[in-house]
Design a protein around this motif. Structure first.
Motif, PDB file in Angstrom:
ATOM      1  N   ASN A 140       0.282  -1.620   0.019  1.00 60.61           N
ATOM      2  CA  ASN A 140      -0.541  -0.505   0.090  1.00 60.61           C
ATOM      3  C   ASN A 140       0.695   1.327   0.073  1.00 60.61           C
ATOM      4  OD1 ASN A 140      -2.733  -1.050   0.416  1.00 60.61           O
ATOM      5  ND2 ASN A 140      -1.829  -1.830   2.061  1.00 60.61           N
ATOM      6  N   ALA A 141       2.299   1.571   0.891  1.00 60.05           N
ATOM      7  CA  ALA A 141       2.875   2.654   0.754  1.00 60.05           C
ATOM      8  C   ALA A 141       3.181   2.810  -0.878  1.00 60.05           C
ATOM      9  CB  ALA A 141       4.079   2.163   0.841  1.00 60.05           C
ATOM     10  N   GLU A 142       3.981   4.311  -1.012  1.00 65.16           N
ATOM     11  CA  GLU A 142       4.158   4.724  -2.065  1.00 65.16           C
ATOM     12  C   GLU A 142       5.375   4.046  -2.761  1.00 65.16           C
ATOM     13  OE1 GLU A 142       2.701   6.774  -3.945  1.00 65.16           O
ATOM     14  OE2 GLU A 142       1.502   7.670  -2.921  1.00 65.16           O
ATOM     15  N   HIS A 143       5.316   3.588  -4.399  1.00 65.95           N
ATOM     16  CA  HIS A 143       6.639   3.266  -4.158  1.00 65.95           C
ATOM     17  C   HIS A 143       7.707   3.262  -4.798  1.00 65.95           C
ATOM     18  CE1 HIS A 143       8.747   0.446  -7.592  1.00 65.95           C
ATOM     19  NE2 HIS A 143       8.837   1.721  -8.094  1.00 65.95           N
ATOM     20  N   SER A 144       7.512   4.443  -4.226  1.00 67.75           N
ATOM     21  CA  SER A 144       9.339   5.455  -4.070  1.00 67.75           C
ATOM     22  C   SER A 144       9.999   4.606  -2.545  1.00 67.75           C
ATOM     23  CB  SER A 144       9.461   6.789  -4.088  1.00 67.75           C
ATOM     24  OG  SER A 144       8.455   7.090  -2.827  1.00 67.75           O
ATOM     25  N   GLU A 145       9.285   4.495  -1.253  1.00 70.86           N
ATOM     26  CA  GLU A 145       9.055   4.221   0.076  1.00 70.86           C
ATOM     27  C   GLU A 145       9.870   2.857  -0.907  1.00 70.86           C
ATOM     28  OE1 GLU A 145       7.599   5.546   3.775  1.00 70.86           O
ATOM     29  OE2 GLU A 145       5.620   5.204   1.931  1.00 70.86           O
ATOM     30  N   THR A 146       8.945   2.001  -1.020  1.00 70.57           N
ATOM     31  CA  THR A 146       8.796   0.554  -1.203  1.00 70.57           C
ATOM     32  C   THR A 146       9.989  -0.224  -1.482  1.00 70.57           C
ATOM     33  OG1 THR A 146       7.471  -0.327  -3.043  1.00 70.57           O
ATOM     34  CG2 THR A 146       6.567   0.379  -0.578  1.00 70.57           C
ATOM     35  N   SER A 147      10.712   0.768  -2.681  1.00 71.80           N
ATOM     36  CA  SER A 147      12.207   0.893  -3.627  1.00 71.80           C
ATOM     37  C   SER A 147      12.778  -0.195  -3.175  1.00 71.80           C
ATOM     38  CB  SER A 147      12.390   1.475  -4.722  1.00 71.80           C
ATOM     39  OG  SER A 147      14.034   1.654  -5.124  1.00 71.80           O
ATOM     40  N   MET A 148      13.521  -1.323  -3.353  1.00 68.93           N
ATOM     41  CA  MET A 148      14.111  -2.455  -3.072  1.00 68.93           C
ATOM     42  C   MET A 148      14.075  -3.213  -2.042  1.00 68.93           C
ATOM     43  SD  MET A 148      17.060  -1.937  -5.030  1.00 68.93           S
ATOM     44  CE  MET A 148      18.176  -2.123  -4.168  1.00 68.93           C
TER      45      MET A 148
END
Length: 279
Positions: free
Chosen positions: A202-210
């Motif tokens: 559910n978080a923004e993709h930028s937060e979940t990168s890697m």
């Protein structure tokens, strides 16, 4: 943050006996109207309002059941967590049971919005100690005026009072760190994995990168908010991670900067082990 009706509770706080009764009577409550659920569970209701629907919503936010409503009738399904609680602690009396209910209630994405905002945003901002005036102002800034706070206060003065995780009095509110308990290692791991899964989805993709379902870094861990419902600081949170690693539930790679956390077990198996360490 999961956007919900802030007044889903209709001013009622969660009550142990009603949640317990609903959880134990689900088979009798399927494909049933509110009045029928009331008759099967003993949860009071009236023609226009009552405690049945708030109890259903609380139980859902606490991760105990899933529900659907169609043409005025409810259908229910216990979650694995709800089934475990019904089998092992039907009266919802164990601190372990209550603690996992609290951590699910305050989930950032699928918990009750006001409860989640308080534990993940407001309390950390004030280092876990603030006045009622400060708290109520923060709630107003986030949600607007006239938010009913009595159910929130009542949650920690009644059903979760034995946890002592949140003290509320005339002076204000204080989150008290949950004491580390080796017997709760499977609970801690379940909460970590649940928060991890829901954040990743559910978080923004930028937060979940890697980040992935199998491995995250300590930077990701901070974003997930695992320590917030327990009132822990980073050191206490790390102690919980070490406890999990000692049980081989996770693997910590301390050589990496930031350090990494890798899953060594499946979330579904953890619920079955919840009560295995209790005397």
């Amino acid at each position: 943050m999961n956007k919900t009706n802030l007044n889903f509770h209709l001013t009622f706080r969660p009550e142990r006996q009603y949640i317990s009764s609903l959880l134990g009577s689900i088979d009798s409550c399927n494909d049933a109207y509110i009045q029928e659920i009331s008759a099967a569970t003993g949860i009071p209701t009236g023609k226009s309002s009552g405690k049945v629907e708030p109890t259903i919503r609380y139980a859902e936010y606490m991760g105990l059941l899933k529900q659907q409503k169609a043409e005025g009738k409810y259908t229910f399904e216990r979650t694995p967590l709800g089934q475990c609680a019904a089998n092992e602690d039907p009266g919802l009396l164990e601190k372990l049971t209550l603690l996992v209910m609290h951590t699910m209630l305050v989930r950032p994405y699928f918990g009750a919005e006001l409860w989640a905002h308080a534990f993940h945003n407001i309390f950390p901002k004030y280092r876990n100690v603030l006045t009622k005036k400060q708290f109520e102002k923060e709630i107003e800034i986030q949600f607007g005026p006239n938010v009913k706070l009595a159910p929130f206060y009542g949650t920690y003065q009644d059903i979760f009072s034995t946890l002592s995780v949140l003290s509320i009095d005339d002076e204000g509110l204080q989150v008290k760190p949950c004491k580390m308990n080796d017997d709760y290692v499977y609970l801690y791991t379940f909460v970590l994995f649940t928060y991890w899964d829901e954040w990743l989805q559910n978080a923004e993709h930028s937060e979940t990168s890697m980040a992935s379902l199998t491995e995250i870094t300590s930077n990701h861990l901070a974003a997930i908010g695992f320590r917030c419902p327990f009132g822990w600081n980073e050191k206490e949170e790390y102690s919980a991670l070490e406890l999990m690693a000692d049980k081989h539930l996770i693997a910590l790679n301390r050589q990496m900067i930031p350090f990494t956390i890798r899953r060594n077990t499946e979330k579904d198996t953890l619920v079955e082990l919840f009560y295995s360490e209790l005397c």
